[in-house]
Design a protein around this motif. Structure first.
Motif, mmCIF file in Angstrom:
data_model
loop_
_atom_site.group_PDB
_atom_site.id
_atom_site.type_symbol
_atom_site.label_atom_id
_atom_site.label_comp_id
_atom_site.label_asym_id
_atom_site.label_seq_id
_atom_site.Cartn_x
_atom_site.Cartn_y
_atom_site.Cartn_z
ATOM 1 N N ASP A 165 0.811 -1.017 0.188
ATOM 2 C CA ASP A 165 -0.397 -0.199 0.033
ATOM 3 C C ASP A 165 1.033 0.918 0.077
ATOM 4 O OD1 ASP A 165 -2.890 1.475 0.698
ATOM 5 O OD2 ASP A 165 -1.228 1.540 2.161
ATOM 6 N N GLY A 166 0.369 1.946 -0.250
ATOM 7 C CA GLY A 166 1.487 3.907 -1.117
ATOM 8 C C GLY A 166 1.073 4.496 0.283
ATOM 9 N N LEU A 167 0.770 4.341 1.511
ATOM 10 C CA LEU A 167 0.651 5.479 2.539
ATOM 11 C C LEU A 167 1.111 4.365 3.907
ATOM 12 C CD1 LEU A 167 -3.030 6.957 3.045
ATOM 13 C CD2 LEU A 167 -0.835 8.134 1.799
ATOM 14 N N ASP A 168 1.120 3.281 3.529
ATOM 15 C CA ASP A 168 1.672 2.476 4.037
ATOM 16 C C ASP A 168 3.269 2.934 4.196
ATOM 17 O OD1 ASP A 168 0.017 1.335 5.629
ATOM 18 O OD2 ASP A 168 0.071 -0.883 4.511
ATOM 19 N N THR A 169 3.915 2.229 2.907
ATOM 20 C CA THR A 169 5.216 2.548 2.657
ATOM 21 C C THR A 169 5.880 3.886 2.858
ATOM 22 O OG1 THR A 169 4.473 0.339 0.970
ATOM 23 C CG2 THR A 169 6.857 1.509 0.193
ATOM 24 N N ALA A 170 5.180 4.959 2.367
ATOM 25 C CA ALA A 170 5.494 6.056 2.743
ATOM 26 C C ALA A 170 6.227 6.397 3.578
ATOM 27 C CB ALA A 170 4.757 6.918 2.192
ATOM 28 N N ARG A 171 4.779 5.787 5.178
ATOM 29 C CA ARG A 171 5.388 6.091 6.282
ATOM 30 C C ARG A 171 6.972 4.864 7.006
ATOM 31 N NH1 ARG A 171 0.103 4.371 6.528
ATOM 32 N NH2 ARG A 171 -1.551 6.156 6.604
ATOM 33 N N ALA A 172 6.920 4.156 6.267
ATOM 34 C CA ALA A 172 7.746 3.028 6.513
ATOM 35 C C ALA A 172 9.688 3.953 5.893
ATOM 36 C CB ALA A 172 7.545 1.603 5.625
ATOM 37 N N LYS A 173 9.083 4.399 4.676
ATOM 38 C CA LYS A 173 10.316 5.081 4.045
ATOM 39 C C LYS A 173 10.947 6.123 4.561
ATOM 40 C CE LYS A 173 13.112 6.636 0.485
ATOM 41 N NZ LYS A 173 13.241 7.775 0.279
ATOM 42 N N LEU A 174 10.255 7.223 5.274
ATOM 43 C CA LEU A 174 10.116 8.223 5.550
ATOM 44 C C LEU A 174 11.113 7.917 6.843
ATOM 45 C CD1 LEU A 174 10.273 11.363 5.034
ATOM 46 C CD2 LEU A 174 7.620 10.767 6.560
ATOM 47 N N ALA A 175 10.634 6.705 8.202
ATOM 48 C CA ALA A 175 11.148 6.812 9.260
ATOM 49 C C ALA A 175 12.237 5.985 8.909
ATOM 50 C CB ALA A 175 9.956 5.639 9.871
ATOM 51 N N LEU A 186 7.102 12.823 0.226
ATOM 52 C CA LEU A 186 6.090 11.543 0.957
ATOM 53 C C LEU A 186 5.277 12.331 2.147
ATOM 54 C CD1 LEU A 186 9.331 8.703 1.692
ATOM 55 C CD2 LEU A 186 7.778 8.655 -0.440
ATOM 56 N N LEU A 187 6.123 13.152 2.856
ATOM 57 C CA LEU A 187 5.161 13.612 3.828
ATOM 58 C C LEU A 187 4.060 15.004 2.848
ATOM 59 C CD1 LEU A 187 8.733 15.638 5.986
ATOM 60 C CD2 LEU A 187 6.671 14.234 6.289
ATOM 61 N N ASN A 188 4.405 15.435 1.880
ATOM 62 C CA ASN A 188 3.190 15.187 1.172
ATOM 63 C C ASN A 188 1.721 14.817 1.367
ATOM 64 O OD1 ASN A 188 4.160 18.044 0.448
ATOM 65 N ND2 ASN A 188 5.603 17.666 -1.644
ATOM 66 N N MET A 189 2.435 13.335 0.563
ATOM 67 C CA MET A 189 1.362 12.326 -0.055
ATOM 68 C C MET A 189 0.625 12.009 1.459
ATOM 69 S SD MET A 189 1.371 8.422 -0.912
ATOM 70 C CE MET A 189 3.608 8.925 -2.173
ATOM 71 N N LEU A 190 1.975 12.033 2.974
ATOM 72 C CA LEU A 190 1.026 11.624 3.963
ATOM 73 C C LEU A 190 -0.213 12.669 4.585
ATOM 74 C CD1 LEU A 190 4.214 9.394 5.341
ATOM 75 C CD2 LEU A 190 1.950 8.440 4.308
ATOM 76 N N GLY A 191 0.292 13.773 4.340
ATOM 77 C CA GLY A 191 -0.664 14.955 4.685
ATOM 78 C C GLY A 191 -1.215 15.471 4.113
ATOM 79 N N ARG A 192 -1.193 15.328 2.894
ATOM 80 C CA ARG A 192 -2.626 14.875 1.772
ATOM 81 C C ARG A 192 -3.700 14.296 2.468
ATOM 82 N NH1 ARG A 192 0.064 16.261 -2.662
ATOM 83 N NH2 ARG A 192 0.383 13.978 -3.786
ATOM 84 N N ALA A 193 -3.237 12.901 2.618
ATOM 85 C CA ALA A 193 -4.072 11.845 3.113
ATOM 86 C C ALA A 193 -4.751 11.938 4.816
ATOM 87 C CB ALA A 193 -3.161 10.509 2.904
ATOM 88 N N ALA A 194 -4.048 12.319 5.189
ATOM 89 C CA ALA A 194 -4.627 13.120 6.849
ATOM 90 C C ALA A 194 -5.402 13.868 7.023
ATOM 91 C CB ALA A 194 -2.662 14.001 7.566
ATOM 92 N N LEU A 195 -5.359 15.021 5.827
ATOM 93 C CA LEU A 195 -6.930 16.357 5.580
ATOM 94 C C LEU A 195 -7.964 15.653 5.660
ATOM 95 C CD1 LEU A 195 -3.624 19.136 5.854
ATOM 96 C CD2 LEU A 195 -5.133 18.867 7.418
ATOM 97 N N SER A 196 -7.485 14.740 4.513
ATOM 98 C CA SER A 196 -8.795 14.741 4.121
ATOM 99 C C SER A 196 -9.374 12.315 4.215
ATOM 100 C CB SER A 196 -8.222 14.178 2.086
ATOM 101 O OG SER A 196 -7.636 13.106 1.803
ATOM 102 N N GLY A 197 -8.837 12.961 5.364
ATOM 103 C CA GLY A 197 -9.619 12.048 6.557
ATOM 104 C C GLY A 197 -9.289 10.296 5.961
#
Ligand SMILES: Cc1cc2nc3c(=O)[nH]c(=O)nc-3n(C[C@H](O)[C@H](O)[C@H](O)COP(=O)(O)OP(=O)(O)OC[C@H]3O[C@@H](n4cnc5c(N)ncnc54)[C@H](O)[C@@H]3O)c2cc1C
Length: 402
Positions: A327-337, A386-397
Motif C-alpha cells: 500500500d502507498g501510504l503504509d510504504t511512505a511511512r515506512a520509507k520516511l521513518a 512522502l510528507l506531502n502524500m501523508l499530509g494530503r491523506a491525513a487532511l482528507s481523512g
C-alpha cells in the motif's frame, strides 16, 4: 462473556509483530552469505566496480529471485521475505543489498508480474541468475519530484513504438541490459498520460551519455541516458495509461520503496552496532563512554526510531495487493521513518567514534556507511514528497494508518 456487546474469541490473535522463525533463519543465512562475499566491499565503491561474480552467487542461492513467482523462475516468497533479507544484507554490504533490491523488488519484478510472458521470459531468468539487471528510468532534469512534467514520449507508428527523451540519475543505467522507462503515451495530460515501456539497452538510439560519480554507493553508478529508439514491439509496453496506467505504475513502485526501507533499517542497525561496540570499550575520564548519560540517551532515541521504522516496514511489507505490491501510504511511512533513522544513526556513529569515524573506508567503515545511505532520503520519493502524500491523506481523512 461480552465486551461492549461483542462476543470475542480470546484465542483470536490480531497484530503479531514477531517475525516467523523461518524468516529469522532466512535473515541469518542472508547475513552470513553477504559476510562471506563482502571482503572487497569498500573497493567496489572506491573503484566504481559492480561485483558481477558475487551477485551471481546471490543468484545461485535464490536470493535475487526470492519474491518472483515460480513460473518466472523465482521462489514466490512474500514481500516481507525480501525486506528481512535486504535488512540482513545491508548490515554487511550496501552494494549486495542494492543488487538484490533491483532484482527482487525492482523493474524485473514488474516484468514477472505484469508484463507479457515472452518479455518476462526474455529478461527475468538472466536477472535472477545475476547476469544482467534492469534499470528504472523515470527522472528527467526538468521533471524530478513532479512526474506530471515528464516529457519523454512513446508513440505508436506502423513499424512499432518509438521512444524519445532523456532520463537522468538512472541507478545502474550503464550496467543494465534493459531500461523500464516511464514515458508519456497518448493524449492525456499530467500523470494520467504516463506508462512504462521496456527499452533494450543495446537498441540503436539508446545511448548512455554520462555516468555520475556520487557521494557513495558507486558500485551501482547513476547514468544519463538518451532515448531515440524506434521499432519497439507492442509487448514492450508494460503499463499503458489505458490499462492500469499511472496508478499501477506507482503501485508497482511501492515494492521498490519498501525495499529501500528494509535496506535502511539494516544500515541503521550496522551503524548503531559500530557505535555501541565503541562506547562499550572506549574509556575516557576513567569510565567507559557507555556510562555517560548523554550518549546513552542518544543511543536510546536512535534504537527507538529504528524499532519504530522496522515495525512500520514489516507492516507495510505484509499488506500487499494481488501482485505483491504494498500500500502507498503504509510504504511512505515506512520509507520516511527508515531512511531518516539510517542517516541519523550513520551520522551519530561518526560523532561517537570521534576521529575514527571520519578516517577513510579502508581503515574504518563508518564514513562509508553515511556516504552510502545519504541518498536514500532523496531516492525512491524524497522525504518531502512522502510528507506531502501523508499530509494530503491525513487532511482528507485517509491518513490514520489503520
Ligand atoms: C541514490 C539515488 C538513486 C536514484 N535512482 C534513480 C533511478 O534509478 N531512476 C530514476 O528515475 N531516478 C532515480 N533517482 C532520482 C530521484 O528519483 C530524484 O532525485 C527525486 O525524484 C527528486 O528529484 P530531483 O532530484 O530532481 O529533486 P527536485 O524535485 O528538484 O527537488 C529538490 C528538493 O525540493 C524538494 N521538493 C520538490 N518538490 C517539493 C514540494 N512540492 N514540496 C516540498 N518539497 C519539494 C524535494 O523533496 C528535494 O528535497 C535517484 C536518486 C538518488 C538520490
Amino acid at each position: 462473556m461480552t465486551v461492549l456487546d461483542l462476543q470475542i474469541d480470546p484465542t483470536v490473535r490480531g497484530w503479531s509483530p514477531e517475525l516467523p522463525t523461518v524468516y529469522q533463519e532466512l535473515a541469518d543465512r542472508a547475513g552470513q552469505l553477504a559476510a562471506s562475499l563482502a571482503g572487497e566491499d569498500h573497493l567496489w565503491d572506491a573503484e566504481g566496480r559492480f561485483p558481477w561474480p558475487e551477485v551471481a552467487v546471490l543468484g545461485s542461492h535464490g536470493v535475487l529471485g526470492l519474491t518472483h513467482p515460480e513460473e518466472a523462475g523465482g521462489a514466490g516468497l512474500p514481500r516481507l521475505a525480501a525486506v528481512v533479507v535486504l535488512e540482513a544484507l545491508a548490515q554487511h554490504s550496501f552494494t549486495l543489498a542494492e543488487a538484490t533490491q533491483i532484482a527482487a523488488n525492482g523493474p524485473a519484478y514488474v516484468l514477472s508480474t505484469i508484463a507479457a510472458p515472452r518479455l518476462r521470459d526474455r529478461w527475468v531468468p538472466r536477472v535472477l541468475a545475476g547476469e544482467t539487471l534492469i534499470s528504472i528510468a523515470i527522472t528527467e532534469v526538468d521533471a524530478g519530484s513532479s512526474l506530471a512534467e515528464i516529457a519523454t514520449n512513446a508513440t505508436s507508428d506502423p513499424v512499432g513504438w518509438s521512444v524519445s527523451g532523456t532520463k537522468c540519475f538512472v541507478t545502474g543505467g550503464s550496467l543494465a541490459g534493459a531500461h523500464l522507462v516511464m514515458a508519456r503515451m497518448g493524449e492525456s495530460p499530467g500523470v494520467r498520460g504516463l506508462g512504462y515501456v521496456l527499452v533494450d539497452a543495446g537498441a540503436p538510439g539508446c545511448d548512455v551519455r554520462q555516468v555520475h560519480r556520487k557521494i557513495g554507493g558507486n558500485a551501482t553508478p547513476e547514468a544519463v541516458i538518451d532515448f531515440a529508439v524506434a521499432g519497439i514491439d507492442d509487448e514492450a509496453i508494460v503499463i499503458h495509461p489505458d490499462s492500469g496506467g499511472f496508478a499501477l505504475a506507482m503501485q508497482s513502485y511501492n515494492a521498490m520503496r519498501i525495499g529501500i526501507a528494509g535496506m535502511c533499517c539494516g544500515v541503521a542497525r550496522r551503524a548503531l552496532d559500530l557505535a555501541e561496540a565503541h562506547l562499550a570499550q572506549r574509556v575516557q575520564g576513567g569510565r567507559p563512554l557507555a556510562r555517560r548519560q548523554g550518549l546513552q540517551w542518544r543511543i536510546a532515541e536512535l534504537e527507538l526510531e529504528l524499532e519504530s521504522a522496522r515495525l512500520l516496514t514489516y507492516r507495510a511489507a505484509s499488506r500487499v495487493d494481488e501482485h505483491g505490491f504494498p500500500d502507498g501510504l503504509d510504504t511512505a511511512r515506512a520509507k520516511l521513518a527508515a531512511s531518516r533513522v539510517a542517516v541519523a544513526a550513520a551520522d551519530a556513529a561518526i560523532q561517537m567514534l570521534g576521529w575514527r569515524g571520519i578516517v577513510s573506508a579502508e581503515d574504518h567503515p563508518a564514513e562509508r556507511i553515511l556516504r552510502e545511505v545519504r541518498g536514500w532520503t532523496i531516492a525512491g520519493g524524497t522525504s518531502e514528497s512522502l510528507l506531502n502524500m501523508l499530509g494530503r491523506a491525513a487532511l482528507s481523512g485517509h491518513g490514520s494508518g489503520r
